[in-house]
Design a protein around this motif. Structure first.
Motif: not given
Length: 292
Positions: A13-15, A20-21, A28-30, A117-118
């Motif tokens: 989940x941290x990845x 996403x952030x 690059x996500x992969x 989340x801001x």
């Protein structure tokens, strides 16, 4: 506390959260996810998740070439909570038991996930804080903590996340008002990891007004003592009392052979709740006791 297989999900989940952030593209996500999965495949599952997730964090931040992707988010929440400090102090001052109120409010802050989340809702947080005195602690060793502080010369308070550090400061203010002779150290992470507090966060909220801020020299998502500096370990083992905020500090310190540690946090996963024989999402003030 050894790594639970469900902790693997937290790493994954941290990845997803950080990529996403940072609005990374799919390629690059992969790349990051494959590297993290390879790391987790070879990881030592006898280590605690706070230590294991450090490796996951290093892979993510190394790839994006940003050691502190949560920096602006941390500043945002530290600023927002600082602006509420007067209201929170007034609420505590109206309480019949200021120590209990400040302690519960500090734990209540651990309910809020000051992460990516801001969208901050001050009224929501104030409602939770106002209700804190009515919320029972699933494990309540607060009276024992009070008595230990009464006899203590030194307290090491281990911080957790941004935002809630403001309420940690207010709790420390109340501790020092009740026990004016006590010397307080506030421990922070030595390197950025997720939204955990560092020297920069402590300076942002002027923690130096109530405590001597000390870095542990490490970047684990908790306090992995063997990875910390000698200066930090000296304070850790010599302090009369330790208050450890957050689940990460519980996971990394629950098996350590060291008395007078009090864990203040919300159990945010079944693995930790089960280890303590409490319901998930319970809040606790628990003295370190491996016999529970």
């Amino acid at each position: 506390m050894d790594l639970n297989l469900n902790c693997i999900l937290c790493n994954i989940r941290q990845v997803l959260t950080v990529t996403d952030l940072l609005n990374l593209d799919a390629a690059n996500k992969e790349i990051i996810m494959r590297r993290v999965l390879g790391y987790l495949h070879a990881a030592d599952y006898k280590r605690s998740n706070p230590e294991v997730i450090r490796g996951t964090w290093d892979i993510i931040t190394g790839h994006v070439k940003n050691k502190d992707p949560y920096r602006e988010i941390k500043r945002y929440y530290n600023s927002e909570l600082s602006s509420m400090a007067g209201k929170i102090r007034a609420l505590i001052n109206r309480s019949n038991d200021k120590f209990e109120a400040a302690l519960k409010i500090a734990i209540t802050a651990n309910l809020i996930d000051f992460a990516a989340n801001h969208a901050f809702d001050e009224n929501m947080l104030l409602n939770k804080i106002t209700a804190a005195n009515q919320q029972p602690l699933a494990i309540d060793d607060s009276k024992d903590l009070y008595e230990k502080l009464k006899a203590a010369d030194t307290l090491l308070y281990l911080g957790d996340n941004c935002g809630e550090i403001v309420l940690d400061k207010i709790f420390i203010e109340n501790i020092k008002a009740i026990f004016p002779g006590i010397t307080v150290y506030f421990g922070v992470r030595g390197k950025p990891i997720v939204n955990d507090v560092t020297v920069e966060d402590a300076a942002w909220v002027h923690m130096e007004d109530v405590a001597e801020v000390i870095s542990n020299g490490d970047g684990s998502l908790g306090t992995v003592v063997e990875r910390t500096t000698q200066d930090f370990r000296d304070v850790f083992y010599q302090a009369d009392v330790i208050i450890a905020k957050g689940q990460g500090n519980f996971e990394s310190l629950s098996e350590i052979d060291r008395g007078n540690i009090f864990f203040l946090f919300m159990a945010k996963c079944e693995a930790v709740a089960s280890a303590l024989h409490i319901a998930n999402l319970s809040i606790i003030c628990a003295k370190n006791d491996k016999s529970r």
